[in-house]
Design a protein around this motif. Structure first.
Motif: not given
Length: 216
Positions: A6, A142, A147, A149-152, A208, A211-214
């Protein structure tokens, strides 16, 4: 892991250098700067240039013009970018080069060590202003952080990629004999001198990252 990345809409990290210059740098001066630095990025497989984009503007101001060239049309036999292959824009009476962007692919490694290619894995451009040449390197993915972008957490991916970016930044510092200037933080990341900073401890919850996916 599947070879899909991404790409953040703004940079995750950026580094810049301002190189002093007597007068107003021309297209040949900007290409000379790139000829010194591109091999550093190629050596880490972060960039294989396919196209260069030259932005021109009138010396006195006004509207600009962008012209793109396949890299094969603007290099000499040794692979160096040559200014005499760059055509002046016909629509400007007194053109001055403004910016040169490099466009191409780079290699990244997944957690199993498999190679993948991504378009514009790094973003590179040089700018001309009176008295200086500006060089900037940006990353938008990322893989340079612990981590996703979704924190994983994906520390193995970082270990296989971030050191290559660090070596490239250090190599460019050696070319210019100037320390890199990390860019301003963005929603997607914060730069330090040789890479992308991991989230602060207070940003980590249950192992985690944020989360940056927003924002995609």
């Amino acid at each position: 892991m599947m070879g899909v990345l991404f790409r953040a809409p703004v940079e995750v990290g950026s580094w810049s250098w301002d190189i002093d210059f007597q007068g107003w740098p021309g297209v040949g001066d900007l290409l000379a700067c790139l000829n010194e630095t591109v091999p550093v990025l190629e050596g880490e497989e972060l960039l294989r240039v396919s196209v260069i984009s030259v932005r021109w503007r009138e010396k006195g101001g006004g509207e600009g013009v962008k012209i793109t060239y396949p890299v094969g049309s603007v290099v000499n036999e040794s692979g160096a970018l040559e200014p005499f292959h760059i055509e002046l824009p016909s629509g400007l009476s007194d053109p001055m080069v403004s910016t040169i962007d490099l466009i191409g692919n780079g290699v990244w490694f997944d957690e199993d060590g498999e190679r993948h290619e991504a378009d514009q894995l790094v973003v590179v451009f040089v700018t001309s202003v009176p008295g200086a040449i500006g060089f900037e390197l940006q990353v938008h993915h990322d893989i340079w952080s612990t981590y996703a972008f979704d924190g994983t957490p994906h520390p193995t991916i970082r270990e296989k990629n971030a050191p290559r970016l660090a070596r490239a930044i250090e190599g460019i510092e050696e070319v210019f004999r100037i320390e890199a200037e990390p860019g301003e933080p963005t929603y997607f990341g914060t730069s330090d001198r040789y890479g992308v900073r991991d989230p602060q401890p207070e940003e980590i919850f249950d192992g985690r990252g944020p989360d940056k996916t927003d924002q995609f």
